[in-house]
Design an enzyme around this catalytic site. Structure first.
Site, PDB file in Angstrom:
ATOM      1  N   ASP A  41      -4.960  11.879   6.822  1.00 25.48           N
ATOM      2  CA  ASP A  41      -5.467  12.720   7.902  1.00 25.48           C
ATOM      3  C   ASP A  41      -6.942  12.397   8.105  1.00 25.48           C
ATOM      4  O   ASP A  41      -7.515  11.561   7.404  1.00 25.48           O
ATOM      5  CB  ASP A  41      -5.213  14.198   7.597  1.00 25.48           C
ATOM      6  CG  ASP A  41      -5.943  14.677   6.347  1.00 25.48           C
ATOM      7  OD1 ASP A  41      -6.775  13.922   5.803  1.00 25.48           O
ATOM      8  OD2 ASP A  41      -5.662  15.800   5.898  1.00 25.48           O
ATOM      9  N   SER A  42      -7.562  13.067   9.071  1.00 30.31           N
ATOM     10  CA  SER A  42      -8.951  12.739   9.425  1.00 30.31           C
ATOM     11  C   SER A  42      -9.953  13.467   8.547  1.00 30.31           C
ATOM     12  O   SER A  42     -11.133  13.138   8.547  1.00 30.31           O
ATOM     13  CB  SER A  42      -9.207  13.132  10.874  1.00 30.31           C
ATOM     14  OG  SER A  42      -9.202  14.557  10.989  1.00 30.31           O
TER      15      SER A  42
ATOM     16  N   ASP B 192       4.846  16.437   7.475  1.00 28.49           N
ATOM     17  CA  ASP B 192       4.268  16.530   6.127  1.00 28.49           C
ATOM     18  C   ASP B 192       4.054  17.994   5.833  1.00 28.49           C
ATOM     19  O   ASP B 192       3.784  18.790   6.746  1.00 28.49           O
ATOM     20  CB  ASP B 192       2.923  15.808   6.046  1.00 28.49           C
ATOM     21  CG  ASP B 192       1.814  16.634   6.674  1.00 28.49           C
ATOM     22  OD1 ASP B 192       1.723  16.674   7.916  1.00 28.49           O
ATOM     23  OD2 ASP B 192       1.050  17.284   5.928  1.00 28.49           O
TER      24      ASP B 192
ATOM     25  N   CYS C 294      19.338  12.697  -8.115  1.00 30.39           N
ATOM     26  CA  CYS C 294      18.000  12.983  -8.652  1.00 30.39           C
ATOM     27  C   CYS C 294      18.179  13.620 -10.016  1.00 30.39           C
ATOM     28  O   CYS C 294      18.847  14.656 -10.139  1.00 30.39           O
ATOM     29  CB  CYS C 294      17.261  13.928  -7.710  1.00 30.39           C
ATOM     30  SG  CYS C 294      15.757  14.636  -8.426  1.00 30.39           S
TER      31      CYS C 294
END
Lengths: 375, 375
Positions: free
Chosen positions: A93-94, A269, A309
């Site tokens: 992200d920024s 996300d 899993c």
């Protein structure tokens, strides 16, 4: 679009889309869930296990990494992929969102955001150019423009001013990216505009002029509620270019993601599977359960033997319950692992359903199994 | 000796011994290090990774497991192996040592130890018979007699009284074990007597009359120092039967183990690699380092690329340093993993050296690399 980065739309089923993003670091199958690896680690997970759950890409947080260990240090050590031993794709992200939620003494100007580190109080300045510089130092395959992400509710005038600032920052981000980025890296623009339809449309139209290889929808999942989020997506998604990936930032719980895929979004996300796993919440086909509940103390069944899993298959709920009661590391480790496996299986299930043209049936079954009403 | 349990001495090099313990749960190569899995988990390690480091057996703590989740509950869930997903051999202690160090309001009598749980204050009674009952409920492959483990220094008279009590408890433990144990399970007697040579000899002689399939040396590493511990081993080990495994309880750091193997001991357990790993200490060929030290912030080298262990090989010290500084779960996870790999490689190295008749050279090299003087 950068050399070496591409998106192929492989199938649609109503608004739901099946696709593949190609990057020099490998393919990202969409709809895709990106586990959050804030500080250079998906919390409580060795990267091999993250990969084994089916993740093609993880997310790193620019704000955290710029403060500790520092972007220049990560670059000197060979970049974020090598640093965290994750050779596959990374999106960063920024830093803008976390600056506004975590940093101290923030001051927002046209230039960027001045702030103090929440770790040691040191002064920093995050501008569109510095954010891109950091993301390039980290070596992120997909980078995000700096934007402002206001809370909802917000007045229309203030929301438009904020959105226009984000558009100007998009332009500056794009220029910086063109100077600094490596071949195959991509920069996404971020649609803002709170929950105002006209502002969302205006934001998208202005970003389209800048021709990004992918577009994100930001500023949702900030308190507006699931129904309102879906309403905004129904306005924005149909106007987003079909040939570019669509990323819904910071979303979400399984029902949020299923509903957003049903409205045409491709990438997601969220800290939900990892954070809730550390606190004893396991996501299952029948919805979330709290493993610390006394009801599980003698439960010999695993969380979900159908998942490929170990954490879902090889341990009883009684054992997981015991681990949390005893405060053992392995409890958060196994529940995080299981939750990520559940999320990735959910994404794989949606991809298979879209490919087979039976996404509607998938959603109906998800609704029935989980009892979720807003989808 | 129980059916299905055996010890084969394969080679000797001076007092140092190479052997194999056979159990229904698989072979245990000696000299063996047993990672400590106190509450049904080797802390911060999935059992597959414990196995991958080379461990043939782990240790469980009767005191912790009897209090939480409870031995009867573990038995109802299929036993400790299934509960913790570790199908290989398990040794359990008797609970006596932890009762004396952790429980509240302890009262020691001929019958056993009455105490209150450190978790919820509930009253419990641990007798030789109850200890064996619990160890059988857990399903331990190697079980330990209840004993008393006095601190050093202790007066000779008190040390002899305590040792004789442990011998009487050994006899009661043996009777209980013969009634309850499954085929292939084994009960070890424990030599006590503090650091008095005559008492150690008397303890061993009395235990030999009971003919255990294995013998432990208890009551060391309780403050007497390494040189004194080695001196006691030099008295006791030569009189222990060559055809039975010899277990030095609660030991130790790498130099303790190397020195004890040099004096004829075969089995070891210690929280050092796991506990110190959680606190940022990594054991290396050159001795321990503290990964939190600022010197490692930019160190691109892994802990030990020669170890066949992802934690030792695939992450830089700079990354491990970062994980600890950031308080990330993965730091303790990776350092625990590395430390167990280091310990198991140390054991494998000693086994290979004994097999090749070059154990002396192994010890000389260990001394040179680590700078340890007392060996």
């Amino acid at each position: 679009m950068s050399d070496g980065f591409s998106f192929t739309l492989e199938a649609s089923d109503g608004p739901a889309r099946l696709g593949v993003i190609e990057t020099p670091r490998g393919k990202i199958r969409t709809p895709a869930f990106m586990p959050v690896g804030t500080a250079g680690t998906v919390k409580a997970m060795p990267p091999d296990n993250v990969r084994a759950t089916g993740a093609d890409i993880v997310l790193g947080n620019t704000y955290h990494l710029m403060l500790r260990p520092g972007a220049e240090r990560v670059a000197a050590l060979g970049g974020l992929h090598k640093f965290m031993n994750w050779p596959h794709a990374i999106l960063t992200d920024s830093g803008g969102f976390q600056v506004m939620s975590l940093a101290k003494l923030r001051k927002l100007t046209e230039e960027g955001v001045a702030f103090q580190s929440h770790i040691d109080g040191a002064p920093h300045m995050l501008t569109p150019e510095r954010s891109i510089e950091i993301q390039c130092l980290l070596g992120a395959d997909i980078q995000m423009q700096l934007d402002e992400c206001p809370a909802i509710p917000i007045a229309h005038g203030a929301a438009r001013e904020s959105m226009l600032l984000s558009v100007r920052w998009a332009e500056r981000s794009r220029r910086a990216f063109e100077e600094k980025a490596a071949p195959g890296q991509a920069l996404f623009g971020i649609v803002q505009g709170a929950n105002y339809d006209d502002l969302r449309r205006e934001s998208l139209a202005r970003l389209l002029e800048l021709d990004f290889p992918g577009y994100a929808v930001g500023g949702l999942a900030v308190g507006e509620g699931r129904a309102e989020m879906f309403r905004v997506l129904e306005i924005v998604a149909p106007e987003m270019p079909a040939g570019r990936p669509r990323y819904l930032m910071g979303v979400g719980k399984p029902a949020d993601i299923v509903g957003a895929v049903a409205r045409g979004m491709d990438m997601f996300d969220c800290v939900a599977p990892t954070r809730s796993g550390r606190h004893g919440q396991a996501w299952t086909r029948r919805g979330p359960i709290n493993i610390k509940n006394a009801a599980f103390a003698d439960d010999p069944e695993p969380l979900d033997p159908s998942l490929d899993c170990p954490a879902s298959r090889d341990y009883s709920k009684a054992y997981l319950h015991h681990l949390f009661r005893a405060g053992e590391y392995l409890g958060p480790m196994l529940l995080t692992w299981h939750n990520l496996a559940y999320y990735q299986a959910l994404m794989a299930g949606m991809r298979a359903a879209i490919a087979a043209g039976r996404f509607g049936a998938f959603v109906a079954r998800f609704r029935e199994e989980t009892g979720e009403t807003i989808l």
